[in-house]
Design a protein around this motif. Structure first.
Motif, mmCIF file in Angstrom:
data_model
loop_
_atom_site.group_PDB
_atom_site.id
_atom_site.type_symbol
_atom_site.label_atom_id
_atom_site.label_comp_id
_atom_site.label_asym_id
_atom_site.label_seq_id
_atom_site.Cartn_x
_atom_site.Cartn_y
_atom_site.Cartn_z
ATOM 1 N N ASN A 57 0.898 -1.092 -0.126
ATOM 2 C CA ASN A 57 0.030 -0.109 -0.084
ATOM 3 C C ASN A 57 0.769 1.369 0.050
ATOM 4 O O ASN A 57 2.156 1.152 0.099
ATOM 5 C CB ASN A 57 -1.014 -0.030 1.114
ATOM 6 N N THR A 58 0.116 2.323 -0.002
ATOM 7 C CA THR A 58 1.023 3.725 -0.141
ATOM 8 C C THR A 58 2.066 3.807 0.907
ATOM 9 O O THR A 58 3.244 4.250 0.843
ATOM 10 C CB THR A 58 -0.002 4.811 -0.318
ATOM 11 N N ALA A 59 1.263 3.735 2.188
ATOM 12 C CA ALA A 59 2.251 3.808 3.282
ATOM 13 C C ALA A 59 3.469 3.020 3.289
ATOM 14 O O ALA A 59 4.553 3.194 3.605
ATOM 15 C CB ALA A 59 1.712 3.627 4.459
ATOM 16 N N GLU A 60 3.258 1.628 3.023
ATOM 17 C CA GLU A 60 4.486 0.618 2.840
ATOM 18 C C GLU A 60 5.368 1.070 1.601
ATOM 19 O O GLU A 60 6.724 0.969 2.081
ATOM 20 C CB GLU A 60 3.890 -0.634 2.514
ATOM 21 N N ILE A 61 5.124 1.608 0.669
ATOM 22 C CA ILE A 61 5.980 1.851 -0.275
ATOM 23 C C ILE A 61 6.860 3.231 0.097
ATOM 24 O O ILE A 61 7.818 3.412 -0.113
ATOM 25 C CB ILE A 61 5.230 2.427 -1.724
ATOM 26 N N ASP A 62 6.041 4.272 0.550
ATOM 27 C CA ASP A 62 6.821 5.530 1.195
ATOM 28 C C ASP A 62 7.910 4.787 2.148
ATOM 29 O O ASP A 62 8.884 5.507 2.172
ATOM 30 C CB ASP A 62 5.843 6.468 1.867
ATOM 31 N N LEU A 63 7.475 4.067 3.121
ATOM 32 C CA LEU A 63 8.351 3.609 4.303
ATOM 33 C C LEU A 63 9.709 2.707 3.472
ATOM 34 O O LEU A 63 10.681 3.062 3.939
ATOM 35 C CB LEU A 63 7.838 2.626 5.273
ATOM 36 N N LEU A 64 9.134 1.968 2.554
ATOM 37 C CA LEU A 64 10.261 1.241 1.750
ATOM 38 C C LEU A 64 11.144 2.281 1.144
ATOM 39 O O LEU A 64 12.502 1.845 1.257
ATOM 40 C CB LEU A 64 9.615 0.179 0.802
ATOM 41 N N VAL A 65 10.908 3.265 0.555
ATOM 42 C CA VAL A 65 11.403 4.132 -0.155
ATOM 43 C C VAL A 65 12.661 4.836 0.821
ATOM 44 O O VAL A 65 13.786 5.015 0.676
ATOM 45 C CB VAL A 65 10.838 5.346 -0.876
ATOM 46 N N SER A 66 11.982 5.175 1.859
ATOM 47 C CA SER A 66 12.764 6.042 3.051
ATOM 48 C C SER A 66 14.015 5.047 3.657
ATOM 49 O O SER A 66 14.880 5.574 3.781
ATOM 50 C CB SER A 66 11.867 6.292 4.013
ATOM 51 N N ALA A 79 20.100 -2.912 -0.189
ATOM 52 C CA ALA A 79 19.215 -2.036 0.570
ATOM 53 C C ALA A 79 17.766 -2.270 0.262
ATOM 54 O O ALA A 79 17.047 -2.503 1.014
ATOM 55 C CB ALA A 79 19.676 -0.528 0.279
ATOM 56 N N THR A 80 17.543 -2.582 -0.993
ATOM 57 C CA THR A 80 16.066 -2.808 -1.410
ATOM 58 C C THR A 80 15.619 -4.344 -0.903
ATOM 59 O O THR A 80 14.416 -4.421 -0.550
ATOM 60 C CB THR A 80 15.867 -3.028 -3.011
ATOM 61 N N THR A 81 16.730 -5.282 -0.846
ATOM 62 C CA THR A 81 16.195 -6.632 -0.472
ATOM 63 C C THR A 81 15.851 -6.576 0.990
ATOM 64 O O THR A 81 14.843 -6.957 1.539
ATOM 65 C CB THR A 81 17.545 -7.637 -0.580
ATOM 66 N N LEU A 82 16.459 -5.698 1.726
ATOM 67 C CA LEU A 82 16.232 -5.533 3.252
ATOM 68 C C LEU A 82 15.178 -4.745 3.386
ATOM 69 O O LEU A 82 14.222 -5.173 4.329
ATOM 70 C CB LEU A 82 17.553 -5.039 3.860
ATOM 71 N N ALA A 83 14.872 -3.774 2.837
ATOM 72 C CA ALA A 83 13.797 -3.091 2.855
ATOM 73 C C ALA A 83 12.500 -3.977 2.631
ATOM 74 O O ALA A 83 11.357 -3.829 3.161
ATOM 75 C CB ALA A 83 13.752 -1.655 1.877
ATOM 76 N N ASP A 84 12.555 -4.788 1.486
ATOM 77 C CA ASP A 84 11.461 -5.539 1.197
ATOM 78 C C ASP A 84 11.199 -6.702 2.470
ATOM 79 O O ASP A 84 10.087 -7.013 2.620
ATOM 80 C CB ASP A 84 11.899 -6.481 -0.058
ATOM 81 N N THR A 85 12.328 -7.154 2.990
ATOM 82 C CA THR A 85 12.034 -8.166 4.046
ATOM 83 C C THR A 85 11.510 -7.288 5.166
ATOM 84 O O THR A 85 10.855 -8.056 5.992
ATOM 85 C CB THR A 85 13.573 -8.809 4.558
ATOM 86 N N LEU A 86 11.728 -6.078 5.443
ATOM 87 C CA LEU A 86 11.017 -5.227 6.610
ATOM 88 C C LEU A 86 9.691 -5.084 6.286
ATOM 89 O O LEU A 86 8.995 -5.040 7.284
ATOM 90 C CB LEU A 86 11.849 -3.939 6.870
ATOM 91 N N VAL A 87 9.029 -4.959 5.128
ATOM 92 C CA VAL A 87 7.744 -4.942 4.825
ATOM 93 C C VAL A 87 6.960 -6.196 5.356
ATOM 94 O O VAL A 87 5.990 -6.124 5.913
ATOM 95 C CB VAL A 87 7.409 -4.851 3.312
ATOM 96 N N ILE A 88 7.704 -7.436 4.867
ATOM 97 C CA ILE A 88 7.037 -8.635 5.462
ATOM 98 C C ILE A 88 7.092 -8.766 7.069
ATOM 99 O O ILE A 88 6.184 -8.963 7.772
ATOM 100 C CB ILE A 88 7.600 -10.078 4.901
ATOM 101 N N ARG A 89 8.256 -8.224 7.619
ATOM 102 C CA ARG A 89 8.449 -8.261 9.057
ATOM 103 C C ARG A 89 7.254 -7.476 9.798
ATOM 104 O O ARG A 89 6.842 -7.759 10.632
ATOM 105 C CB ARG A 89 10.030 -7.810 9.438
#
Ligand code: SF4
Length: 163
Positions: free
Chosen positions: A75-84, A99-109
């Motif tokens: 969702n929008t909030a998740e994408i904004d957080l991932l980019v940050s 960095a993107t791999t970790l940020a993706d992992t954090l979405v699931i976390r």
């Protein structure tokens, strides 16, 4: 017939307020400003005006209606957080792919309400040094680069503001 918004503009220019009532009827006021021609115009375009007013009254569709938690799409909030987060991790020396791999992992976390954190998310990390190493119980201030992206439960962890 003229488009509804032109008719509404014409009625407003004549000093009339055009509204939709809660039961989806057309309300035009004040009656004292209604001329026979305007009455005829309103009568002839009533359905068009009601449809137009209904359309502009409807709230904009939720851009996240097909996203988490309704689907697995971010969702929008998740994408904004991932980019940050990607931006933070890159500023901290991680390459964009990692960095993107970790940020993706954090979405699931986050979706799983997992309380583990990575040093790369921690405000105590500065370069390879941890300013809270005693609280963290890691035996010294240096944090190995290979450990900074590993999710763990650290008593010294402190979130970077906004992340
Ligand atoms: S406080 Fe813990 S999580 Fe934060 S940088 Fe130090 S070791 Fe890592």
């Amino acid at each position: 017939m003229a488009p509804a918004h032109h008719i509404a503009d014409l009625l407003r220019a004549a000093g009339l307020a055009v509204e939709l009532t809660s039961d989806r009827a057309l309300k035009v006021a004040p009656a004292s400003k209604l001329t026979p021609d305007l009455r005829e115009l309103i009568r002839a375009s009533k359905a068009t005006l009601i449809d137009w007013l209904t359309a502009i009254d409807e709230p904009a569709p939720d851009p996240d209606r097909w996203c988490w938690p309704h689907t697995t799409a971010m969702n929008t909030a998740e994408i904004d957080l991932l980019v940050s987060r990607v931006d933070l991790f890159v500023r901290r020396g991680t390459n964009v792919i990692d960095a993107t791999t970790l940020a993706d992992t954090l979405v699931i976390r986050d979706r799983d309400a997992d309380n583990r954190r990575a040093c790369l998310e921690c405000s105590n990390l500065s370069g390879p040094r941890c300013s809270a190493w005693r609280r963290a119980g890691i035996g010294g201030p240096m944090v190995s680069e290979s450990l900074t992206a590993i999710l763990q439960r650290c008593p010294g962890f402190s979130s970077v503001e906004g992340l």
